[in-house]
Design a protein around this motif. Sequence first.
Motif, PDB file in Angstrom:
ATOM      1  N   GLY A  59      53.569  45.838  39.468  1.00  0.00           N
ATOM      2  CA  GLY A  59      52.291  46.235  39.484  1.00  0.00           C
ATOM      3  C   GLY A  59      51.279  45.274  40.139  1.00  0.00           C
ATOM      4  N   HIS A  60      51.438  44.140  40.589  1.00  0.00           N
ATOM      5  CA  HIS A  60      50.602  43.283  41.215  1.00  0.00           C
ATOM      6  C   HIS A  60      50.479  43.405  42.682  1.00  0.00           C
ATOM      7  CE1 HIS A  60      50.577  40.936  37.384  1.00  0.00           C
ATOM      8  NE2 HIS A  60      50.076  42.062  37.181  1.00  0.00           N
ATOM      9  N   SER A  61      49.578  43.066  43.370  1.00  0.00           N
ATOM     10  CA  SER A  61      49.282  43.045  44.761  1.00  0.00           C
ATOM     11  C   SER A  61      48.684  41.787  45.346  1.00  0.00           C
ATOM     12  CB  SER A  61      48.787  44.273  45.445  1.00  0.00           C
ATOM     13  OG  SER A  61      47.348  44.218  44.993  1.00  0.00           O
ATOM     14  N   PRO A  62      48.994  41.518  46.793  1.00  0.00           N
ATOM     15  CA  PRO A  62      48.168  40.562  47.133  1.00  0.00           C
ATOM     16  C   PRO A  62      46.826  40.614  46.898  1.00  0.00           C
ATOM     17  CG  PRO A  62      49.862  41.084  48.781  1.00  0.00           C
ATOM     18  CD  PRO A  62      49.933  42.050  47.622  1.00  0.00           C
ATOM     19  N   ALA A  63      46.413  41.811  47.068  1.00  0.00           N
ATOM     20  CA  ALA A  63      44.803  42.123  47.083  1.00  0.00           C
ATOM     21  C   ALA A  63      44.209  41.708  45.555  1.00  0.00           C
ATOM     22  CB  ALA A  63      44.605  43.489  47.443  1.00  0.00           C
ATOM     23  N   MET A  64      44.955  41.896  44.448  1.00  0.00           N
ATOM     24  CA  MET A  64      44.701  41.640  43.388  1.00  0.00           C
ATOM     25  C   MET A  64      44.654  40.355  43.079  1.00  0.00           C
ATOM     26  SD  MET A  64      45.787  40.564  39.976  1.00  0.00           S
ATOM     27  CE  MET A  64      47.368  40.659  40.137  1.00  0.00           C
ATOM     28  N   PHE A  65      45.455  39.601  43.435  1.00  0.00           N
ATOM     29  CA  PHE A  65      45.567  37.971  43.491  1.00  0.00           C
ATOM     30  C   PHE A  65      44.195  37.318  44.013  1.00  0.00           C
ATOM     31  CE2 PHE A  65      49.889  38.369  41.516  1.00  0.00           C
ATOM     32  CZ  PHE A  65      49.823  37.550  40.632  1.00  0.00           C
TER      33      PHE A  65
END
Length: 713
Positions: A59-65
């Motif tokens: 559910g995570h993406s590079p943009a979120m991090f």
Amino acid sequence: MPEREAKVHGHHHGGSPESNKHSHSEHAEHGGHAAHSEHAERGGQSAHGGHDNHDKHAGHSPAMFRDRFWLSLVLSLPVVLTSHMIMEWFGYSLHFTGIEWVGPVLGTVIFAYGGQPFLVGAWHEIRARQPGMMLLIGMAITVAFVASWTASLELFDVEVWWELSLLIVIMLLGHWMEMRAIGQAQGALAALAELLPDEAERVTQNGETETVKIADLAVGDVVLVRPGARVPADGTIVQGAAEFDESMITGESNPVARGEGDNVIAASVAADGSVRVRVSAVGDDTALAGIQRLVAEAQESSSRSQVLADRAAALLFYVAVAAAALTVTVWALLGRADTAITQSVTVLIIACPHALGLAIPLVISISTSKSARNGILVKDRLALERTRNVDAVLFDKTGTLTKGEHAVTGIAAVDGDDDALLALAAAVESDSEHPLARAIVAAARERSLEIPQASDFRSMTGRGVQAEVDGTTVAVGGPALLRQLELSAPDELGETIEQWQGRGAAVLNVIRGGAVVGALALEDQVREESRAAIDALHRLGVKVAMITGDAQQVADAVAADIGIDEVFAEVLPEDKDKAVSDLQGRGYTVAMVGDGVNDAPALARADVGIAIGAGTDVAMESAGIVLASDDPRAVVAVKRLSAASYRKMLQNLWWAAGYNLAAIPLAAGVLAWAGFVLPMALGAVLMSLSTIVVAANAQLLRRVDLTPEHAAG
């Protein structure tokens, strides 16, 4: 021998299943396109992040991090600048009302916002009873958070707000970099999907064209492909000719000439001509969809090295907990409660298997995507890992080491005029669709010969063909035709024909006016790349064997020509796997290389099954690795990639594990007697550095040149 020669010439000159294997285009036409929709959907998901070895990022993406990193970094600056410890270190002072609450307030926000992915991941690992990296990180920041609040409430004299903030920032940066790298590697799938045009020019019944969506195309439709345009779907050229750039599918850099009757692949580019293509496969059945499925399966398949890394991460959790408990106990017994808390938190930070968790998946992702871009489709990662240990390669002959297409290799005219004899034979064969007939006509055209007009063409099944040329009956055929006509080759041709037959060539006699006027030799063409591939494998210390259903003398001639070590000849397709077992029984780790037409049992039996020259037929379940091109040198590239990937995995594992093993005792304070105790901040920095080293080392895989020319050079 004569019967053999008649058989080699196919249906109307006799038939041989081995020598008349499907050509590349036939293979492509009849090959399976078993790319299922569920595979395609799964492939699409892989392209947008998510990885079987990265459930922690579900559910995570590079943009979120990235977003959490930048905001947490901004919030951490005031926390660091207002820290008493930092002010003491750098010799400055700040005083304003409420300064003592900057750390607790902003630190809590950073913990809740920046630390949220790690806390959620830790909870998932607890519920799954699979302790790993996220649990260690979650435990470390939770302990630091609790310790910081106890200090702010003056229960302990330990100030770690700034260290907690920087730890979360560094962790977010590391995960952002990791997700970016893996996203770039998996982007091969998205890049493949983007190769297809959005629309196609469909030819209507009245010959005009209409623009339609790709999804509206159906099998049997005819589409117009203009110069510079991409082919919208797999199909067969029904009109026109052009050179096609297929590099995005096969990795072959040179354009490939295609004409009427040839197959073309979806997403290939018509470089210099306009063609009309009858659609043979659409959607999930195209070569492109098949490649996407294979890459997706490779991204999801298991890996022994990854299993090792996962076990190491789980073991590290228990080591970290035990080391932290021991640290607390020892320092508490020494009357240093503050140090006990600080160093136990530092132990947990140091033990975070961030680099360890990144060591294997990143190498695999990069190697998988890099190989896909070079026409090497890894269906099974274990197959790629095993290839480095291969010490015997068994090549199928026809269609693999050879082109599977006969060519004229010898001409002998009774009167000495070889060109006139070839032109005469081409005139008779010009109306025949047989592969050997096409080879004779092609040879005449290559010599720019003027081919006479023929009439009254007639095929004599199993014997040959005949036609009228300049008012004279001319026939072309093998030994069976001579027997029927009760003729024999002139004595002056006898020695030449014996030499041709000795090396397994198909010999066709040219008969004019009831007399043999010459003979032609036709042989399956050995790929020029085969010699380079075998030489390169020999340099790597690999034994090279060849298997074929052809007669022993045919096989021996090819083997002597290109340097084969061992030959298995006159083998039935269903018995090919026995040759693999034979080599394995002698202690070899065997890679079987075949075209997938009838090699499935052998490909499955081998330690590594490699299907070569698949073209559009990329759905071969029996092979662990599929080579989209016909170039045997790609086998060498696979072995080099396997060795390079394994080296990177080992290097990363040793670096990550070695760092943890060395740093945990330092964090616990084993050198406290010498005045050195590893600070929490330095531990966080070193841990991040370890991650960067692992990521950078994996990126070096991109330097490995997988082009066939370099692999065999």
